[in-house]
Design a protein around this motif. Structure first.
Motif, short mmCIF file in Angstrom:
data_model
loop_
_atom_site.label_atom_id
_atom_site.label_comp_id
_atom_site.label_asym_id
_atom_site.label_seq_id
_atom_site.Cartn_x
_atom_site.Cartn_y
_atom_site.Cartn_z
N UNK A 35 0.84 -1.19 0.00
CA UNK A 35 0.00 0.00 0.00
C UNK A 35 0.88 1.24 0.00
N UNK A 36 0.24 2.40 -0.25
CA UNK A 36 0.99 3.65 -0.38
C UNK A 36 1.66 4.04 0.93
N UNK A 37 2.82 4.70 0.83
CA UNK A 37 3.47 5.26 2.01
C UNK A 37 2.75 6.55 2.40
N UNK A 38 3.37 7.38 3.24
CA UNK A 38 2.72 8.62 3.66
C UNK A 38 2.34 9.45 2.43
N UNK A 39 1.06 9.86 2.36
CA UNK A 39 0.61 10.63 1.20
C UNK A 39 -0.42 11.67 1.65
N UNK A 40 -0.65 12.65 0.77
CA UNK A 40 -1.43 13.82 1.14
C UNK A 40 -2.54 14.07 0.12
N UNK A 41 -3.57 14.79 0.58
CA UNK A 41 -4.68 15.14 -0.30
C UNK A 41 -5.33 16.42 0.21
N UNK A 42 -6.12 17.04 -0.65
CA UNK A 42 -6.86 18.24 -0.27
C UNK A 42 -7.94 18.52 -1.29
N UNK A 43 -8.94 19.33 -0.89
CA UNK A 43 -10.03 19.60 -1.82
C UNK A 43 -10.90 20.76 -1.38
N UNK A 44 -11.79 21.16 -2.28
CA UNK A 44 -12.74 22.24 -2.05
C UNK A 44 -14.11 21.79 -2.53
N UNK A 45 -15.16 22.09 -1.73
CA UNK A 45 -16.54 21.82 -2.11
C UNK A 45 -17.34 23.12 -2.02
N UNK A 46 -18.20 23.33 -3.00
CA UNK A 46 -19.08 24.49 -3.00
C UNK A 46 -20.50 24.00 -3.27
N UNK A 47 -21.44 24.46 -2.44
CA UNK A 47 -22.84 24.07 -2.57
C UNK A 47 -23.71 25.32 -2.58
N UNK A 48 -24.70 25.31 -3.49
CA UNK A 48 -25.65 26.42 -3.55
C UNK A 48 -27.05 25.88 -3.33
N UNK A 49 -27.75 26.41 -2.33
CA UNK A 49 -29.13 26.06 -2.07
C UNK A 49 -30.01 27.13 -2.72
N UNK A 50 -31.04 26.70 -3.43
CA UNK A 50 -31.87 27.68 -4.13
C UNK A 50 -33.34 27.31 -4.06
#
Length: 752
Positions: free
Chosen positions: A737-752
């Motif tokens: 399996x993978x060694x130390x690894x990193x991730x990141x992200x952005x989510x945007x939601x619009x209620x209408x």
């Protein structure tokens, strides 16, 4: 007509005067109990924020109808329109955070978890999104007795109480449903990897045989629930990480008269940690829910998945120590990979005849194109199939005892055209053999639940099962002449009895005896080197189990523990021939004894404080699984530990949520050594796995929501294999399996 200076001044001042604001009183209450909810955050369209007092009340100044978002750590977020100068009660739905509040529907009968006479785990949306959002593996591994494995990105195996012993690849011996639809093919295999995490809102897992209403499968049952639509919204997200990870998603939910529509598309790509382990998957989902009348509801789904992933192959210990990122020699040259396109169309109809009788019916159509070049051969398959499941339910009284009666049936059919070729540098070469395969399975089930007293519930279940394989070999390069083979498995009757007793309002005990069976899958009968093993028998087992569930300190401490003894006959195990082809055999019997416990507690809960909630959880499994009466080629393996199963497994979780939107999720898992061969000569070393996710959520008015997050997997940089090849020829046991690894992200939601 001329205006005087005084008149003009009065008109100008009137125009500049502020619009009169009306005082509006709101009371926020619990939808079920009607009790007031303090510390509810109310976010207006203009960004203004208010907080309800100890009586759940707040006073607002409004000049017109305004939309507002109501949020609380213990309740589902709700968006409402508020009318000015109108006292209003706002009702919020509580999140199921306590055992006594969790509703389980896996036994085709909605009851609280405290009433269930079985080992059942529930995974909600919050648990699914504690990790990197590329797979469902980590979330399921936080539950006792459950182990998901991922030998390479997209290559899943599922082990519930050791049930992956006979699954060198793919998901077998576990029955899986998605929105009430049988997602496991009639041949016993499940293409779980065609689903993205976003296609799932939650899951319920029955541990051990539950064949009285679900047919074949000694491992257990997983029931996935897709997302529910309760408001208009549009959302998009993008994430990235180590080893070329990129994932994005767009989705729209739209409420319509008496129903809703939703559509989503998600794309995920990565290069993979190891050489030749890339993944490329796109999933499109279209969903509709309609309520033509008060008595009926119709749900439709269209799911299209286009999946490609490379297979790096197993390594020896020497190869892994030298370079864990390398692929098995020959895998890249032969383009070992999976290319699969799948299409599912489903229709679910719920109808309530009257207060006592109801029916739930689900049907599906499915097609799959499958291509699998491998180091030793090249496989192509085209499949179409269909199936249906129906259930009738009666809620009535039998004398003075409340009774719930369920009965129904399930049927599945699949027709597969399969060809195996030689593999010449990643291209299909001369055909070796070709088969037309027809698989059918079906069963009838009956279940009765009787409340003998207010505190004692008895469940009796029974199913009658059949399955059949028809193999028509149209091409056989070695034997020459075509021929046909078939295998009818004798009808199997599977019973189950369970008793659940409520000790107090917040504690219960249960006991159950359940039988199960699992016929060999088509991939175990028809193997890759061309043999057809019609002598392979179905596994049959009986599970004895007792359990205890309780809440303490007003639900802030929760305990769910069980002990079981599973006797399995005709256990199917794997071995590898000198050419490296995985084959299967019956291995006598196994005795599987175990203890499992889940302990969760809230250290701090203060919706008005900076730290709104701090909670911890622990999951522990002790599995004393042993072969019994297992002799192979003169070697006696009786008494050996069951291959592929760690004896001890411990998971610890910590979750922190703050009023500012910051949150932290920490997970630590310790996995005991794992036997990799039936003779127990080779073990994988124990390993410690730590994952962390840090994020921030923010509401901008009542319309926009944003989340930014990042995290680290394998924080301790451990070298381990998340899915080993058991009894592998040449010592190729390890899939690093993978060694130390990193991730990141952005989510945007619009209620209408």
């Amino acid at each position: 007509m001329k205006l005087s200076l005084y008149s003009l001044t009065f008109i100008l001042l009137l125009g500049l005067a502020p619009v009169a604001m009306a005082q509006t009183s709101l009371t926020v209450i619990d939808d079920e109990s009607g009790e007031a909810i303090p510390s509810v955050v109310i976010t207006m369209d203009n960004g203004d924020r208010y907080l309800t007092d100890d009586n759940g009340q707040v006073s607002l100044e409004l000049s017109a109808h305004t939309k507002a978002l109501f949020t609380h750590i213990a309740y589902e977020a709700t968006r409402k329109t508020i009318a000015p100068n109108t006292p209003t009660d706002i009702r919020l739905t509580k999140k199921a955070n306590q055992l006594s509040e969790v509703v389980i529907s896996s036994f085709e009968s909605e009851r609280y978890l405290m009433e269930q006479a079985a080992a059942v785990s529930k995974i909600d949306q919050e648990a699914l999104y504690r990790f990197n959002e590329t797979s469902i593996v980590n979330a399921f591994n936080t539950k006792s007795g459950i182990r998901f494995e991922e030998r390479a990105p997209g290559s899943y195996r599922v082990s519930i109480r050791g049930s992956s012993l006979r699954a060198p690849f793919g998901v077998r011996n576990v029955k899986i449903y998605w929105d009430g639809i049988p997602f496991t093919a009639p041949d016993g295999t499940t293409a779980l990897n065609i689903l993205d995490l976003s296609n799932i809102e939650g899951a319920e897992i029955i541990k051990g045989p539950a064949g009285s209403i679900y047919g074949a499968g000694n491992g257990g049952v997983i029931s996935f629930t897709p997302g529910k639509i309760n408001q208009n919204k549009a959302e998009t997200s993008v994430s990235g990480g180590s080893y070329g990870l990129l994932k994005y998603r767009v989705a729209v939910d739209q409420m319509i008269e008496n129903g809703s529509l939703s559509a989503s598309y998600v794309k995920q790509q990565s290069d993979g940690y190891r050489d030749h382990s890339a993944l490329d998957r796109g999933v499109f989902q279209l969903q509709g829910r309609f309520e033509p009348s008060d008595k009926q509801r119709i749900t439709t789904q269209l799911l299209y998945s286009d999946l490609f992933y490379e297979i790096p192959g197993g390594l020896t210990e020497e190869q892994m120590n030298a370079n864990p990122r390398q692929a098995r020699p020959g895998s890249a040259e032969q383009n070992a990979s999976i290319n699969q396109e799948s299409l599912y169309g489903t229709l679910v109809h719920d109808y309530r005849f009257n207060k006592k009788w109801s029916n739930h019916t689900a049907v599906y159509l499915q097609t799959t194109d499958f291509e699998n070049p491998f180091n030793l051969d090249y496989k192509r398959e085209t499949q179409y199939g269909y199936g249906a499941r129906t259930k009738f339910q009666l809620n009535d009284r039998w004398g003075k005892f409340p009774v719930r009666l369920l009965f129904g049936g399930e049927y599945q059919f699949a027709n597969t055209s399969a060809q195996n070729f030689g593999n010449r540098e990643g291209r299909a070469d001369t055909i070796r053999f070709a088969d037309d395969l027809i698989t059918t399975q079906g069963f009838l089930f009956q279940q009765i639940e009787i409340n003998w007293t207010n505190d004692l519930l008895m469940t009796l279940g029974l199913s009658e099962n059949f399955s059949r394989y028809d193999i028509n070999r149209t091409v056989d390069a070695s034997a020459g002449d075509p021929y046909a083979a078939e295998r009818n498995f004798d009808p199997v009757i599977v019973p189950r009895i369970g008793l659940s007793a409520q000790l107090t309002d917040y504690s219960s005990v249960y006991g159950s005896i359940s039988s199960g069976f699992s016929p060999p899958t088509i991939d175990e009968v028809r193997t890759n080197e061309g043999s057809i093993n019609l002598d392979l028998e179905a596994e049959k087992g009986t599970n004895y189990e007792v359990g205890y569930r309780a809440e303490f300190l007003n639900g802030n401490v929760q305990l769910d523990a069980s002990a079981f003894f599973f006797k399995l006959d005709e256990t199917i195990t794997t071995y590898t021939n000198p050419q490296g082809v995985v084959l299967f055999r019956n291995a006598g019997a196994t005795d599987q004894k175990g203890l499992e416990a889940q302990l969760d507690y809230i250290l701090l809960s203060n919706p008005a404080g900076w730290i709104q909630q701090l909670k911890m959880g622990h999951a522990y499994s002790f599995h004393h699984f042993r072969f019994k009466d297992y002799i192979n080629d003169g070697e006696d393996f009786s008494g050996n530990a069951l291959t592929g199963v760690p004896q001890n497994n411990l998971v610890n979780r910590l979750d922190l949520t703050s009023r500012t939107g910051l949150y932290l999720n920490l997970t630590y898992q310790w996995v005991d050594e794992i036997p990799l061969t039936d003779d127990n000569a080779i073990y994988q070393d124990p390993y410690h796995l730590m994952n962390a996710r840090l994020g921030w959520r923010k509401n901008f008015g009542s319309t926009w929501q944003m989340e930014i997050y990042g995290g680290t997997d394998n924080l301790l940089d451990q070298r381990y294999s998340l899915g080993n090849d058991l009894n592998a020829f040449g010592g190729r046991y390890y899939q690093p399996a993978a060694d130390r690894n990193f991730y990141g992200g952005v989510k945007v939601k619009m209620l209408y």
